[in-house]
Design an enzyme around this catalytic site. Structure first.
Site, PDB file in Angstrom:
ATOM      1  CG  ASP A 274      24.756   8.966 -22.945  1.00 18.27           C
ATOM      2  OD1 ASP A 274      25.121   9.486 -22.176  1.00 18.27           O
ATOM      3  OD2 ASP A 274      23.550   8.641 -23.282  1.00 18.27           O
ATOM      4  CD  GLU A 470      20.121  13.211 -20.355  1.00 19.99           C
ATOM      5  OE1 GLU A 470      19.402  12.222 -20.476  1.00 19.99           O
ATOM      6  OE2 GLU A 470      21.248  13.460 -21.269  1.00 19.99           O
TER       7      GLU A 470
END
Ligand code: GLC
Length: 601
Positions: A274, A470
């Site tokens: 990521d 997020e």
């Protein structure tokens, strides 16, 4: 003469390429750098294997043609044969996670939480198919989707990216989504990426990138199981997760990345990190890189410091900390993905059949998104069968999200954190615009100050959350929170959206508006636009009808279709709806159980 299987042909071609590659070329393939820090000359000179757009990172005026031109330039650079350079075509990747929503004018689908309420795998495969076509129109090869998170705590800012808290619901969508995106891996598909491996939705208190402190049996049953059908469907890439499992970061977890995913489950694609996810493994960047690649990381997603990453990776190899066999395995996987995707046979992006396609954002695509919106809505309350409304009714439409396509779309739309205006979302309809098209006596008054029982038969009040993504969507009691970083220099915590799962605390203006209109004797239909269930007991009590619309995307007209009776209510909750905002809310009986929904069809 035995004919070779497609798999054998790919393996042979990969081996032949590998044998001709220098160390620099091999290591370059393992880097995925962000476009803002990467020129086409960098791609040529450092043999970069892939480039990405982070959320909101767009070329030029963010039009389809700008994306095609950008990808054409990167691809062309990757194919340079100057000075005997070995041409290996580049992959471009993006977060097309609910449509190719970074790009202006894209068809923006409901976020996964809404699709989960539709309980319709065939529909979800169709939405993925359309999304892939719009990704192809921009010359992009790879999307970081599907998210297969099984969110267990609605304090998590990424709950809306999860189809359901029930792994069986998530698993029911996984294969179709991969098929829809990858299709035949010929000209009509793009590379899918299931994420985030593994346990992203199971962190303590729902802290984004936090620690998932559960048994291996629970990890397997709840968080790994949705990947199985995706792997069966031929998934080509998996993204490692930021979270830790019992204190150990997934990005450096050899057991999870190699022994389980690549070993026991036989995954033969590539694992990509990521966003700078490797940085949190150790305060020494080189050590962190060595830990990640030895754990099984094949591609490093690096936002800015990709040259340093490349340099340190080479040092790790030359120091013998990373064996050449691991590098060759990673590069073999990368080449195999590119070969299975047919990348070596594709023409330059500008000459591909889907590039600049008129189908991008087309009415036909939007109709599929509109259907998905209709099927995602969940009717939680309908006193005296108030819904559906008559098209002839004098309808007051109010609320901060009544006429705001930005609010409807949520995060990962044009900007990483989403947008908060209509203008920022090109194309599509707000919920108000959908109602206006069907009900000639409807009137918009966001603040509801004109509410008058002499003028209005009913009010539709559209409220809820504003966009987030997020960690900035987390609801955390303790404000900023450490996220399991083993690198003190990068604690990486983001300011949360709020501290509670109670809507009246997060957005008191919503309850105030509902009660003000209801106090005038006008029945209220409340429509909740948001990324997760929230405690709404007061709002429910003040409303005669209550609809969860989630984050419907660009086609707000799909909400109007159902409110005004052209289509029935179909959706059922894919997450239990909380009764209280206590941190231990899951220990109490929910206000509405998972699976609840008043259906009218
Ligand atoms: C983000 C997300 C991930 C996304 C990636 C690229 O941090 O965690 O889901 O695909 O970075 O934007």
């Amino acid at each position: 003469m035995t004919t070779m299987t497609r798999h054998e042909i790919v393996a042979e071609r990969a081996e032949s390429l590998l044998a001709r590659m220098s160390l620099a070329q091999k290591l370059g393939q393992m880097i995925m750098s962000e476009r803002m820090a990467t020129t086409p000359d960098d791609v040529r000179d450092f043999h970069l294997g892939s480039v990405l757009s982070g959320g909101g990172s767009a070329p030029g005026a963010n039009a389809v043609g700008d994306w095609v031109a950008m990808n054409d330039a990167y691809w062309t650079a990757s194919m340079s044969e100057a000075n005997g350079r070995l041409p290996i075509p580049l992959l471009y990747a993006v977060d097309a996670v609910h449509g190719h929503a970074n790009v202006l004018g894209a068809t923006v689908f409901p976020h996964n939480i809404g699709l989960g309420c539709a309980r319709d795998p065939e529909l979800v495969e169709r939405t993925a198919r359309v999304m892939a076509k719009e990704v192809l129109a921009t010359g992009v090869d790879w999307t970081f989707a599907p998210t297969l998170a099984v969110a267990q705590n609605i304090h998590w800012g990424r709950t809306y990216e999860s189809f359901s808290e029930d792994p069986a619901v998530v698993a029911s969508y996984a294969a179709g989504y991969v098929r829809g995106v990858q299709h035949d891996l010929g000209t009509d598909g793009v590379i899918a990426c299931a994420k985030h491996w593994v346990g992203d939705g199971g962190t303590t208190a729902g802290n984004d990138q936090g620690d998932t402190a559960i048994s291996e049996e629970e990890l397997e049953r709840t968080h790994m199981s949705p990947y199985y059908p995706a792997l069966e469907a031929g998934l080509l890439t998996v993204m490692a997760s930021f979270n830790s499992w019992n204190g150990d970061k997934c990005h450096g977890h050899r057991y999870l990345l190699t022994d389980v995913l690549k070993g026991r489950l036989g995954f033969d694609g590539l694992v990509v990190s990521d966003w700078d996810g490797v940085d949190y493994l150790h305060e020494d960047y080189g050590t962190a890189i060595g830990m990640a690649v030895n754990a099984g990381m094949d591609v490093f997603m690096v936002s800015l410091e990709w040259k340093r990453c490349l340099e340190l990776l080479q040092q790790q190899v030359e120091a013998g900390i990373v064996p050449m066999s691991r590098i060759d395995d990673a590069v073999r996987r990368i080449l195999s993905v590119k070969l299975r995707f047919g990348l070596f046979e594709k023409p330059r992006p500008a000459d591909r059949s889907w590039s600049n396609s008129d189908s991008f954002g087309s009415a036909a695509h939007r109709e599929i998104a509109r259907e998905a919106v209709r099927k995602s809505l969940v009717l939680l309350k309908n006193e005296d069968a108030l819904l559906p409304l008559s098209r002839a009714a004098r309808i007051l439409v109010a609320g901060k999200s009544a006429h705001n396509r930005g609010h409807q779309c949520g995060g990962f739309t044009v900007a990483w954190q989403g947008e908060t205006t209509n203008e920022a979302i090109v194309g599509g309809t707000s919920i108000w615009e959908g109602i206006q098209a069907l009900a000639p006596m409807a009137a918009l008054d966001e603040h509801g100050t004109s509410a008058d029982p002499a003028l209005h038969d009913v009010a539709i009040v559209v409220i809820g959350e504003k966009p987030y993504a997020e960690g900035m969507g987390d609801l955390r009691l303790g404000g900023r929170v450490e996220k399991g970083s083993h690198n003190p220099a990068k604690p990486h915590n983001l300011a949360p959206y709020g501290k509670t799962i109670e809507l009246a605390q997060l957005h008191p203006e919503d309850l105030a508006l509902i009660t003000a209109i209801a106090a005038k004797g006008i029945p209220v239909v409340t429509v909740f636009v948001g990324g997760r269930p929230l405690v709404v007991n007061a709002e429910l009590d003040a409303s005669q009808a209550f609809v969860a619309a989630w984050l419907p995307g660009s086609e707000g007209q799909g909400v109007a279709d159902v409110l005004l009776g052209d289509y029935p209510f179909h959706g059922t909750l894919s997450f239990a709806w909380p009764q209280s905002a206590a941190p231990s809310y899951k220990d109490e009986a929910p206000r509405f159980a998972r699976g609840y929904g008043i259906t009218t069809g």
